[in-house]
Design an enzyme around this catalytic site. Structure first.
Site, PDB file in Angstrom:
ATOM      1  CD  GLU A  12      -2.670  -1.196   2.493  1.00  0.00           C
ATOM      2  OE1 GLU A  12      -4.112  -1.855   2.282  1.00  0.00           O
ATOM      3  OE2 GLU A  12      -2.476  -0.640   3.343  1.00  0.00           O
ATOM      4  CD  GLU A  26      -3.997  -5.872   3.622  1.00  0.00           C
ATOM      5  OE1 GLU A  26      -2.997  -6.091   3.854  1.00  0.00           O
ATOM      6  OE2 GLU A  26      -4.636  -5.205   4.127  1.00  0.00           O
TER       7      GLU A  26
END
Length: 642
Positions: free
Chosen positions: A389, A474
């Site tokens: 991320e 994820e």
């Protein structure tokens, strides 16, 4: 289109307005009264739009009053209560003014006959063009009322404006004017174009009837959404202006789900989750067995995601569970959250940090070292991400330009594994497009990966064009309280949402689906917070409907993805043919399936519901490629060929 021809003489042709002026003579106005009835029609889940509502007079069932619902499921109609006349039998042929006038949906047109006659009603626009012609057949002496629903001969709503209606009874004719006002009018086709004798609405004799008790029939039209079951309500009293609401059942219309076994899409790498030790305890050997075993009461996972810790002294603590999972056939991937302290710098007043530009080579070496370390300890890393991320702000941050520079000029130094990027929080393509569009950066990138928080759950044509696998690495759903795996209602809602996210990811051509924590109260295995530690949760059973039966090396194949409003489907082939069907509706669906491009003799369904956990059901024979499986309400069913 037929056009009404103006009156002709030997010396002049009258224009349309002059024609109407000549024919538009005063008539005896029949006095009428009506009651306004309105309300809404709904299904348990939605408004019933464009449904036909018909009030049927119990004193004479040929007398019917109809209206269609609007976009909000609302209907409105007027029910005549009486029509008064000086004599009990008409002594003249008269056409009365329509009511209401102006109108927006339906209007009643009263008339009376002094003798029996063949009757036809014709409606024209302001230019004299025929809009609608309805043959009412032979009518005896008496008073009548006919309803017009504002539709033309093609079943379409006419625009607002002035219209003329002409009633012809034998050799007698009368004409009057009416006004269609502005407002919503359903475009439904409520009659069969070309059949003049059928009028949507009704035509009835009038004999001083008092509106009282009705049966109400509600049914679908050609434009109804959702489709509804035809329903009749009995003994409805109407004595005053009133509001009456109705609830009807939605009609489940099922199309066959056609599986094209010879039309393949992405290669499936598997399903799994994370074991991140920076914040949670390590998985026990029993939990690893439960997660990666393929038997009954096991999840069948094939992917384990680890953290690349910034401090290499902590790498050893990931080995035990990962080694066991690898021996069971699991694919190991890894992601870094934080770059080593010595390689990063703060770049704003908020304290956000990034990898120093002069340390990109060192950072590549750091990731390469992790791969080598794990391999030396019998944990081969199949793929490593450059950054978890990069766009979220909580970890080491990267702009899309910085990520592109690293992938183009430095990622080649990471060896012995597949390099994964950019792993954006919501699969932000502004990070991955530049990489894919540059030959060197693309060559250094083996797998395009990302998360689907708030976006990105769709196919990625550019990645497919560059022949890159796309992985979802994820996601989690409903991680807060109340615990989504404890309460039957909230737990099952979260489980069904998880099922939908997996199916949509697969149908978006993703090769892998990786959950967040494997062992957590909102994950597939309970952590002891609410459920017994090591117990499979509802999310776990739902995930196993995919992972136990769709194994690495399978391919997704074409299928009718939405054969029914509440049913979603994906299909696969490998050693077996596999269909996954999710029924999000409140009713069971008998879903027909059809196999094309292969010979299948029988299948076995496995189903998870609120009360069932991957329950094996009775085998179903496949005849000429066809079979039908019952999908229980709010369920996920996996059908596996034998």
């Amino acid at each position: 289109m037929s056009v009404f021809k103006p009156y002709k003489s030997s010396c002049v042709i009258l224009r349309p307005m002059i024609f109407w002026a000549i024919l538009f003579a005063p008539v005896l106005l029949l006095l009428a009264q009506s009651l306004d009835v309105n309300g809404t029609v709904t299904t348990p889940a939605d408004a019933a739009r464009n449904a036909l509502v018909t009030f049927i007079d119990l004193s004479d069932t040929t007398i019917q009053h109809s209206a269609t619902t609007d976009r909000s499921g609302q209907y409105s109609l007027q029910i005549p209560t009486s029509i008064d006349r000086e004599d009990t039998q008409p002594t003249s042929f008269e056409l009365a003014q329509n009511y209401p006038n102006p109108f927006t949906s339906t209007t009643s047109i009263p008339y009376q006959l002094k003798n029996s006659a063949e009757v036809r009603l014709t409606i024209y626009d302001l230019l004299g063009r025929e809009v609608r012609s309805i043959s009412l057949g032979e009518r005896s002496r008496g008073a009548y009322s006919v309803m017009w629903d504002g539709l033309n001969k093609f079943g379409r709503s006419v625009p607002a404006g002035v219209y003329f209606y002409r009633l012809q009874a034998g050799h007698e004719t009368q004409v009057k004017k009416m006004v269609m006002g502005t407002g919503f009018r359903s475009p439904d086709v409520l009659f069969t174009p070309g059949i003049d004798s059928h009028l949507s609405g009704f035509e009835k004799p009038v004999s001083g009837i008092r509106a009282s008790d009705y049966n109400v029939r509600i049914e679908s039209t050609d434009r109804s959404y959702p489709r509804i079951e035809t329903t009749e309500f009995t003994g409805i009293s109407v004595r005053n202006d009133t509001t009456i609401d109705f609830t009807v059942d939605e009609k489940i219309i099922v199309k066959p789900a056609v599986v094209q076994l010879d039309s393949t899409h992405q290669l499936i790498r598997g399903f799994g989750g994370s074991n991140i030790l920076a914040w949670r305890p390590d998985m026990t050997s029993g939990e690893v067995e439960t997660a990666f075993g393929i038997g009954e009461g096991q999840l069948g996972f094939t992917i384990l995601r680890l953290m690349v810790e910034s401090n290499s002294d902590n790498w050893s603590r990931s080995i035990a569970a990962a080694k066991t999972a690898h021996k069971m056939g699991a694919t190991i991937i890894a992601s870094p959250w934080h770059a080593p302290v010595e390689m990063r710098e703060t770049f704003n007043e908020e304290g956000d940090y990034r990898v120093r530009y002069d340390m990109y080579d060192a950072y590549a070496a750091h990731l390469d070292s992790f791969v080598a370390y794990m391999a030396d300890n019998d944990v081969p890393v199949y793929g490593i991400s450059v950054q978890n991320e990069p766009d979220i702000g909580e970890w080491t941050q990267w702009t899309s330009g910085e990520m592109f520079t690293f992938m183009r000029d430095h990622a080649h130094a990471i060896t012995g594994t597949n390099v994964m990027a950019p792993e954006s929080y919501h699969f932000d393509r502004s990070y991955s497009d530049p990489i894919l569009n540059d030959s060197q950066a693309s060559a250094n990138t083996d797998i395009i990966c990302g998360h689907i928080y708030g976006g990105g759950l769709e196919s990625y044509p550019l990645a497919e064009q560059k022949e890159k696998e796309v992985w979802m690495t994820e996601y989690l759903i409903n991680s807060g309280n109340p615990p989504t795996n404890v309460s039957v209602d909230t737990g099952w809602t979260g489980a069904m949402q998880t099922a939908e996210s997996i199916l949509k990811s697969m149908n978006a051509n993703m090769s892998a689906y990786v959950w967040w924590y494997i062992v957590r109260y909102y994950g597939p295995i309970g952590d002891g917070t609410y459920l017994r530690k090591g117990a499979i949760t509802k999310k776990g059973y739902v995930m196993s409907q995919f992972s136990r039966f769709i194994r690495p090396g399978y391919h997704r194949v074409d299928v009718t993805e939405h054969p029914t409003k509440y049913v979603s489907v994906s299909a696969y082939k490998g050693d077996t043919a596999v269909i996954v069907a999710i029924n999000n509706g409140e009713q069971a669906v008998d879903q027909q399936f059809e196999f094309n491009g292969g010979v299948i003799n029988s299948v076995i369904p496995y189903t998870t519901t609120k009360t069932q956990n991957v329950e094996e059901r009775t085998p179903i024979q496949v005849t000429d490629g066809n079979f039908t499986a019952t999908l229980p309400p709010m369920s996920i069913t996996t059908v596996v060929s034998r």
